[in-house]
Design a protein around this motif. Structure first.
Motif, PDB file in Angstrom:
ATOM      1  N   ASN A  55       0.834  -1.206   0.000  1.00 19.41           N
ATOM      2  CA  ASN A  55       0.000   0.000   0.000  1.00 19.41           C
ATOM      3  C   ASN A  55       0.865   1.250   0.000  1.00 19.41           C
ATOM      4  OD1 ASN A  55      -2.447  -1.270  -0.089  1.00 19.41           O
ATOM      5  ND2 ASN A  55      -3.128  -0.598   1.923  1.00 19.41           N
ATOM      6  N   ALA A  56       1.879   1.258   0.838  1.00 18.71           N
ATOM      7  CA  ALA A  56       2.761   2.427   0.917  1.00 18.71           C
ATOM      8  C   ALA A  56       3.450   2.678  -0.424  1.00 18.71           C
ATOM      9  CB  ALA A  56       3.786   2.240   2.033  1.00 18.71           C
ATOM     10  N   ALA A  57       3.832   1.601  -1.098  1.00 19.19           N
ATOM     11  CA  ALA A  57       4.492   1.737  -2.402  1.00 19.19           C
ATOM     12  C   ALA A  57       3.524   2.269  -3.457  1.00 19.19           C
ATOM     13  CB  ALA A  57       5.080   0.406  -2.831  1.00 19.19           C
ATOM     14  N   LYS A  58       2.266   1.901  -3.361  1.00 16.03           N
ATOM     15  CA  LYS A  58       1.267   2.335  -4.334  1.00 16.03           C
ATOM     16  C   LYS A  58       0.948   3.829  -4.219  1.00 16.03           C
ATOM     17  CE  LYS A  58      -1.105  -2.125  -4.634  1.00 16.03           C
ATOM     18  NZ  LYS A  58      -2.356  -2.830  -4.313  1.00 16.03           N
ATOM     19  N   ILE A  59       1.132   4.390  -3.049  1.00 16.25           N
ATOM     20  CA  ILE A  59       0.761   5.793  -2.824  1.00 16.25           C
ATOM     21  C   ILE A  59       1.502   6.716  -3.777  1.00 16.25           C
ATOM     22  CG2 ILE A  59       0.861   7.700  -1.152  1.00 16.25           C
ATOM     23  CD1 ILE A  59       0.389   5.515   1.037  1.00 16.25           C
ATOM     24  N   ALA A  60       2.788   6.572  -3.863  1.00 13.02           N
ATOM     25  CA  ALA A  60       3.599   7.468  -4.695  1.00 13.02           C
ATOM     26  C   ALA A  60       3.302   7.291  -6.180  1.00 13.02           C
ATOM     27  CB  ALA A  60       5.077   7.221  -4.429  1.00 13.02           C
ATOM     28  N   GLU A  73      -5.137   6.289   3.853  1.00 13.66           N
ATOM     29  CA  GLU A  73      -6.020   5.961   4.983  1.00 13.66           C
ATOM     30  C   GLU A  73      -5.948   4.475   5.331  1.00 13.66           C
ATOM     31  OE1 GLU A  73      -7.656   7.995   7.123  1.00 13.66           O
ATOM     32  OE2 GLU A  73      -6.519   9.500   5.996  1.00 13.66           O
ATOM     33  N   GLY A  74      -5.947   3.634   4.310  1.00 13.48           N
ATOM     34  CA  GLY A  74      -5.850   2.194   4.553  1.00 13.48           C
ATOM     35  C   GLY A  74      -4.532   1.819   5.216  1.00 13.48           C
ATOM     36  N   THR A  75      -3.472   2.459   4.772  1.00 19.42           N
ATOM     37  CA  THR A  75      -2.155   2.188   5.356  1.00 19.42           C
ATOM     38  C   THR A  75      -2.091   2.665   6.799  1.00 19.42           C
ATOM     39  OG1 THR A  75      -1.150   2.358   3.169  1.00 19.42           O
ATOM     40  CG2 THR A  75       0.334   2.511   5.051  1.00 19.42           C
ATOM     41  N   LYS A  76      -2.669   3.836   7.061  1.00 21.52           N
ATOM     42  CA  LYS A  76      -2.695   4.344   8.443  1.00 21.52           C
ATOM     43  C   LYS A  76      -3.475   3.396   9.354  1.00 21.52           C
ATOM     44  CE  LYS A  76      -2.238   9.306   7.536  1.00 21.52           C
ATOM     45  NZ  LYS A  76      -2.942  10.608   7.584  1.00 21.52           N
TER      46      LYS A  76
END
Length: 101
Positions: A55-60, A73-76
């Motif tokens: 998920n964190a990788a997908k954000i950027a 939000e999902g990652t948090k």
């Protein structure tokens, strides 16, 4: 030999053998069960961590702001869950350690 004598002999043998069987089970089976439980827990934790990292990788890389915010939000939420589980495990370990010391 009649049935009563056989039963008496079997009981005597079992009285001698059962403590050794219990010891064998505790020395082989219980550690195996514990190891398997730890492995399962470790696999679940790895899957959660991997999912959060993805998920964190997908954000950027996400061009759509709405999807990017959803990933954030999902990652948090996942991070809060991960920390809550870690805190619960640490507290449990501390309490159990107090009991054996």
């Amino acid at each position: 030999m009649d049935a009563k004598m056989i039963l008496t002999a079997v009981k005597a043998i079992l009285e001698l053998v059962i403590p050794y069987i219990k010891k064998l089970i505790k020395s082989k089976v219980v550690p195996t069960l514990k190891r398997k439980a730890y492995e399962k827990l470790n696999n679940k934790a790895d899957a959660l961590i991997e999912d959060l990292a993805q998920n964190a990788a997908k954000i950027a890389d996400e061009p759509e702001i709405a999807k990017q915010e959803a990933y954030i939000e999902g990652t948090k939420l996942g991070l809060e869950t991960l920390r809550a589980i870690a805190e619960k495990l640490n507290k449990a370990a501390d309490e159990i350690e107090k009991a054996i010391n």
